[in-house]
Design a protein around this motif. Sequence first.
Motif, PDB file in Angstrom:
ATOM      1  N   UNK A   1      13.617  28.181  26.108  1.00  0.00           N
ATOM      2  CA  UNK A   1      12.461  28.408  25.221  1.00  0.00           C
ATOM      3  C   UNK A   1      12.383  27.412  24.076  1.00  0.00           C
ATOM      4  N   UNK A   2      13.525  26.971  23.574  1.00  0.00           N
ATOM      5  CA  UNK A   2      13.500  25.964  22.512  1.00  0.00           C
ATOM      6  C   UNK A   2      12.904  24.651  23.021  1.00  0.00           C
ATOM      7  N   UNK A   3      13.244  24.259  24.248  1.00  0.00           N
ATOM      8  CA  UNK A   3      12.702  23.025  24.806  1.00  0.00           C
ATOM      9  C   UNK A   3      11.209  23.147  25.105  1.00  0.00           C
ATOM     10  N   UNK A   4      10.758  24.335  25.491  1.00  0.00           N
ATOM     11  CA  UNK A   4       9.313  24.533  25.684  1.00  0.00           C
ATOM     12  C   UNK A   4       8.578  24.319  24.368  1.00  0.00           C
ATOM     13  N   UNK A   5       9.131  24.842  23.292  1.00  0.00           N
ATOM     14  CA  UNK A   5       8.502  24.674  21.977  1.00  0.00           C
ATOM     15  C   UNK A   5       8.494  23.208  21.557  1.00  0.00           C
ATOM     16  N   UNK A   6       9.575  22.488  21.832  1.00  0.00           N
ATOM     17  CA  UNK A   6       9.633  21.065  21.473  1.00  0.00           C
ATOM     18  C   UNK A   6       8.597  20.270  22.265  1.00  0.00           C
ATOM     19  N   UNK A   7       8.492  20.538  23.565  1.00  0.00           N
ATOM     20  CA  UNK A   7       7.505  19.826  24.384  1.00  0.00           C
ATOM     21  C   UNK A   7       6.085  20.117  23.897  1.00  0.00           C
ATOM     22  N   UNK A   8       5.815  21.383  23.569  1.00  0.00           N
ATOM     23  CA  UNK A   8       4.486  21.729  23.067  1.00  0.00           C
ATOM     24  C   UNK A   8       4.212  21.048  21.728  1.00  0.00           C
ATOM     25  N   UNK A   9       5.225  20.982  20.868  1.00  0.00           N
ATOM     26  CA  UNK A   9       5.035  20.328  19.567  1.00  0.00           C
ATOM     27  C   UNK A   9       4.783  18.831  19.730  1.00  0.00           C
ATOM     28  N   UNK A  10       5.517  18.187  20.641  1.00  0.00           N
ATOM     29  CA  UNK A  10       5.313  16.755  20.858  1.00  0.00           C
ATOM     30  C   UNK A  10       3.930  16.482  21.436  1.00  0.00           C
ATOM     31  N   UNK A  11       3.498  17.318  22.374  1.00  0.00           N
ATOM     32  CA  UNK A  11       2.150  17.146  22.921  1.00  0.00           C
ATOM     33  C   UNK A  11       1.084  17.441  21.863  1.00  0.00           C
ATOM     34  N   UNK A  12       1.368  18.424  21.003  1.00  0.00           N
ATOM     35  CA  UNK A  12       0.428  18.747  19.922  1.00  0.00           C
ATOM     36  C   UNK A  12       0.285  17.574  18.950  1.00  0.00           C
ATOM     37  N   UNK A  13       1.383  16.847  18.721  1.00  0.00           N
ATOM     38  CA  UNK A  13       1.350  15.699  17.819  1.00  0.00           C
ATOM     39  C   UNK A  13       0.806  14.437  18.474  1.00  0.00           C
ATOM     40  N   UNK A  14       0.503  14.508  19.777  1.00  0.00           N
ATOM     41  CA  UNK A  14      -0.133  13.384  20.447  1.00  0.00           C
ATOM     42  C   UNK A  14       0.809  12.376  21.055  1.00  0.00           C
ATOM     43  N   UNK A  15       2.117  12.645  21.101  1.00  0.00           N
ATOM     44  CA  UNK A  15       3.058  11.697  21.681  1.00  0.00           C
ATOM     45  C   UNK A  15       3.720  12.250  22.945  1.00  0.00           C
ATOM     46  N   UNK A  16       3.283  13.412  23.379  1.00  0.00           N
ATOM     47  CA  UNK A  16       3.862  14.014  24.576  1.00  0.00           C
ATOM     48  C   UNK A  16       3.068  13.652  25.806  1.00  0.00           C
ATOM     49  N   UNK A  17       2.768  14.668  26.608  1.00  0.00           N
ATOM     50  CA  UNK A  17       2.024  14.462  27.847  1.00  0.00           C
ATOM     51  C   UNK A  17       0.593  14.036  27.519  1.00  0.00           C
ATOM     52  N   UNK A  18       0.121  12.999  28.200  1.00  0.00           N
ATOM     53  CA  UNK A  18      -1.197  12.444  27.932  1.00  0.00           C
ATOM     54  C   UNK A  18      -2.220  12.981  28.926  1.00  0.00           C
ATOM     55  N   UNK A  19      -3.503  13.073  28.498  1.00  0.00           N
ATOM     56  CA  UNK A  19      -4.562  13.454  29.428  1.00  0.00           C
ATOM     57  C   UNK A  19      -4.680  12.408  30.549  1.00  0.00           C
ATOM     58  N   UNK A  20      -5.131  12.791  31.732  1.00  0.00           N
ATOM     59  CA  UNK A  20      -5.674  14.106  32.089  1.00  0.00           C
ATOM     60  C   UNK A  20      -4.624  15.127  32.534  1.00  0.00           C
ATOM     61  N   UNK A  21      -3.337  14.767  32.478  1.00  0.00           N
ATOM     62  CA  UNK A  21      -2.301  15.733  32.861  1.00  0.00           C
ATOM     63  C   UNK A  21      -2.345  16.911  31.899  1.00  0.00           C
ATOM     64  N   UNK A  22      -2.505  18.130  32.398  1.00  0.00           N
ATOM     65  CA  UNK A  22      -2.618  19.277  31.485  1.00  0.00           C
ATOM     66  C   UNK A  22      -1.261  19.719  30.959  1.00  0.00           C
TER      67      UNK A  22
END
Length: 364
Positions: free
Chosen positions: A244-265
């Motif tokens: 769960x901690x890693x899920x939160x980190x991935x969501x935070x990185x994507x929220x900040x714009x440096x994680x998964x890029x569109x169009x990948x959801x």
Amino acid sequence: MSEALAVVETAGTGTPVPAVSGARQFWRRLRAQRAALVAAAVVALLVLVALAAPLLTALEGQDPTTYHPTLIDSARGGVPIGSFGGAGADHWLGVEPQTGRDMFARLVYGARVSLGVALAATVVQIAIGVTVGVAAALGNRWIDQLLSRATDIIVSMPLMIMSLALLAIVPSSFPRPVLVTLVIGLIAWGTIAKIVRAQTLSLKGLDYVSAARLSGWGAWRIARRELLPGLAAPVITYAALLVPANISVEAALSFLGVGVKPPTPSWGQMLTAADVWYQAAPQYLLLPAGALFVTVLALTVLGDGVRTALDPRAASRLRVGTGRKDTTGTGNAPENAPGKAPQNATDGSTRGAARSANEKEASA
């Protein structure tokens, strides 16, 4: 956790009976926790939805990348047409603002990214942490000092800042889910390495490890055959809490714009795009936020349940109290119950008989 034989005195005979294995004790304690069972069911459902995302979207007849401009109101800035974001038979959870992409398809495909990145990053962290921790504990003083200081450096690194720096300089052509997995896994393994090193040092002093060393086994054979089974419980416990901690980190990185890029959801990426639509299309914000909240909560409760089930002291905590039942099966009555001689009277008659015998021996 192998099954051993224990000698139990039953009905006055010493008949060896199989002892309850560690795995059975674990499942018994886990089943006793209803919250952990509910959390496990939720996690299993989420994993099933993530794995069956192509099948589920095929049943709906949609995909996560196709635009539907006719389903949004361009005059209002791209708000979906219809109630509840345009939800209906064709789009079960409505469509995204501005793009018209199907929300259900992006949610289930986003679950694949979020859960996949978190699980893969946890595997990388556990692999590196266990290797470094065992090597530090079994190595000589210089190896221990070198690996311990390297672990201290890793632990002191701020995960989010280092992740932001590394993800910002890597070319965009590199697959982002793989990159996020590697960044999280390679930065956040220090704590598990410290736990494994401390546990290995405590296991080294046990008799069976000393016997294996005296028999001529090498360090890595001892680690593989004797130490790793003893490390399973703390490693599994910490891994259950890492997901769960890693899920939160991935969501935070994507929220900040440096994680998964569109169009990948991704759930974090959907939250980033929804920050300006929470009034006009609240479901666009509430759906990924709710999915993220339920996932993290279920994994956290399950991790705590696993920790309790693997703790050998958990059962003793449940029996703390002054009153205890008679578990010997002898059916002994209380001290002052009718039909039973008081303990003080019995002790007095015994002492009186012993005194009379001593007086007879003295007179003789």
